[in-house]
Design an enzyme around this catalytic site. Structure first.
Site, short mmCIF file in Angstrom:
data_model
loop_
_atom_site.label_atom_id
_atom_site.label_comp_id
_atom_site.label_asym_id
_atom_site.label_seq_id
_atom_site.Cartn_x
_atom_site.Cartn_y
_atom_site.Cartn_z
N HIS A 13 0.85 -1.21 0.00
CA HIS A 13 0.00 0.00 0.00
C HIS A 13 0.88 1.25 0.00
CE1 HIS A 13 -3.82 2.15 1.49
NE2 HIS A 13 -2.92 3.09 1.27
N HIS A 15 1.38 5.47 -1.79
CA HIS A 15 0.97 6.59 -2.65
C HIS A 15 2.22 7.15 -3.31
CE1 HIS A 15 -3.09 6.80 -0.87
NE2 HIS A 15 -2.47 6.30 0.18
N LYS A 105 -9.50 -0.29 -5.35
CA LYS A 105 -9.50 0.41 -4.07
C LYS A 105 -10.85 1.08 -3.81
CE LYS A 105 -7.97 2.30 -0.29
NZ LYS A 105 -6.82 3.14 -0.05
N HIS A 142 -10.43 1.38 2.32
CA HIS A 142 -10.19 2.41 3.34
C HIS A 142 -11.38 2.31 4.30
CE1 HIS A 142 -8.56 6.36 4.83
NE2 HIS A 142 -9.73 6.28 5.44
N HIS A 180 -4.34 -0.28 6.21
CA HIS A 180 -3.80 0.56 7.29
C HIS A 180 -4.67 0.52 8.56
CE1 HIS A 180 -6.69 3.19 5.34
NE2 HIS A 180 -5.87 3.52 4.38
O1 DOR Z 1 -3.11 9.74 5.56
C1 DOR Z 1 -3.53 9.41 4.47
N1 DOR Z 1 -3.05 9.95 3.33
N2 DOR Z 1 -4.50 8.51 4.42
C2 DOR Z 1 -5.12 8.20 3.28
O2 DOR Z 1 -6.04 7.42 3.31
C3 DOR Z 1 -4.76 8.87 2.01
C4 DOR Z 1 -3.41 9.40 2.05
C5 DOR Z 1 -3.10 10.38 0.94
O3 DOR Z 1 -3.35 10.06 -0.22
O4 DOR Z 1 -2.61 11.46 1.24
ZN ZN Z 2 -3.34 5.11 1.63
#
Ligand code: DOR
Ligand code: ZN
Length: 345
Positions: A13, A15, A105, A142, A180
């Site tokens: 997981h 980003h 997702k 999520h 998470h």
């Molecule tokens: O803290 C987070 N940041 N939680 C998320 O679910 C998304 C992520 C983000 O894309 O910034």
């Molecule tokens: Zn995330």
């Protein structure tokens, strides 16, 4: 134990963003991991196999530009599609068969960063869930309700009760990863649930509880979603991660936002932990006397759940203290200014 060699791990997981930020963060993840499940919450979100294929190319180009040929060859981004109420199940299925889309997702609309295109009415996605169940494609969730009447620290537990439990009953064959996780409620639900239910655990939720948000003042770098909870929950997460139970595996949720976006009147949620992720997890397993279980959590449970081969090759961590920089470009990494006792060789 002063060195630890494990099978090359994966991040289930992450980003990686896009544009200039992608150039900074993609090589950091590739230096740590063999594969990574890449979140689709870009603007606009990744909702088709074609968009995922293009994004995968941009990721590979960024790893190549930042880390060279060998790093690019050793790293595989695994792509996900962002579930909207109008997503086409046939495109998903084709994308999955062609090896472009690994998972889907689900963001409840309004739950977190760029989730406004997410799902409001679960009934609307029944055809997609039926397709996923039929083809064995994992649904990544999520898990927070968005009802503003629910206390933010209770949103995960309420989601499990009101949304996830009924969803699993309606789709008993669906492979689900609760992403998470932050509560003992989630640990218990996953532990006692069916074999097709698993969870990822981040390094930050293993290290911090909610006090970290307010230690000596407001700490935007400790703000993420789901927000960190009470100490008892952190301890339950540490027990789950180090238990050896195959339902729990590594997923950093590394979520970079530039400093100005974090330190703002309406600061973004997300902790950038990619550059020292393995060192951060190793510190937890070391403190829990569970280094012998680190490899399973980092390198085995995830691929087995996804039905993918384990990686070839290994990585080595050495017990050599290192101080995490205060910032990396415009990003503040998790553990900034702290000393970690392990170092990836
Ligand atoms: O803290 C987070 N940041 N939680 C998320 O679910 C998304 C992520 C983000 O894309 O910034
Ligand atoms: Zn995330």
């Amino acid at each position: 134990m002063n060195t630890l060699t494990i099978r090359r791990p994966d991040d289930w997981h992450v980003h990686l963003r896009d544009g200039a930020l992608l150039q900074t963060v993609a090589p950091a993840t590739a230096r740590q991991f063999g594969r990574a499940i890449v979140m689709p919450n870009l603007r606009p979100p990744i909702t088709t196999a074609a968009a995922a294929r293009d994004y995968r190319e941009r990721i590979q180009a960024a790893v190549h530009a930042g880390g060279g040929e060998a790093l690019a060859a050793a790293f595989t981004p695994l792509m996900t599609a962002y579930l909207t109420e109008t997503l086409d199940p046939a495109d998903l299925e084709l994308g999955h068969c062609q090896g472009v889309l690994t998972a889907v997702k689900l963001y409840p609309a309004g739950a977190t960063t760029n989730s406004d295109a997410g799902v409001r009415d679960l009934g609307a996605i029944t055809p997609v869930l039926e397709a996923l169940e039929r083809i064995g494609m994992p649904l990544l969730i999520h898990g927070e309700v968005t009802d503003s009447a629910i206390d933010i620290f209770d949103r995960e537990a309420v989601f499990i009760e009101r949304v996830l439990d009924p969803l699993l009953r309606r789709h008993p064959g669906l492979k689900v990863v609760l992403e998470h996780i932050t509560t003992s409620d989630a640990v218990d639900f996953v532990r006692t649930g069916p074999a097709n239910l698993a969870a990822t655990i981040t390094p930050h939720h293993l290290h911090i509880n909610r006090n970290a948000l307010f230690a000596g003042g407001l700490r935007p770098d400790m703000y993420c979603l789901p927000v960190a909870k009470r100490e008892l929950h952190r301890l339950a997460l540490r027990a789950a991660a180090t238990s050896g139970n195959p339902k729990f595996f590594l997923g950093t949720d590394s979520a970079p936002h530039e400093r100005h976006a974090k330190e703002s009147a309406c600061g973004c949620a997300g902790i950038y932990n990619a550059p020292f992720a393995l060192e951060s997890y190793a510190a937890v397993f070391d403190a829990e006397n569970a280094l012998d279980r680190f490899e399973a959590f980092a390198s085995e449970h995830g691929p087995r759940f996804y039905g993918l081969p384990l990686n070839d090759g290994t990585v080595t961590l050495e017990r050599t203290p290192q101080t995490v920089p205060e910032h990396i470009d415009a990003l503040v990494p998790f553990h900034a200014g702290e000393t970690l006792n392990w170092q990836l060789v």
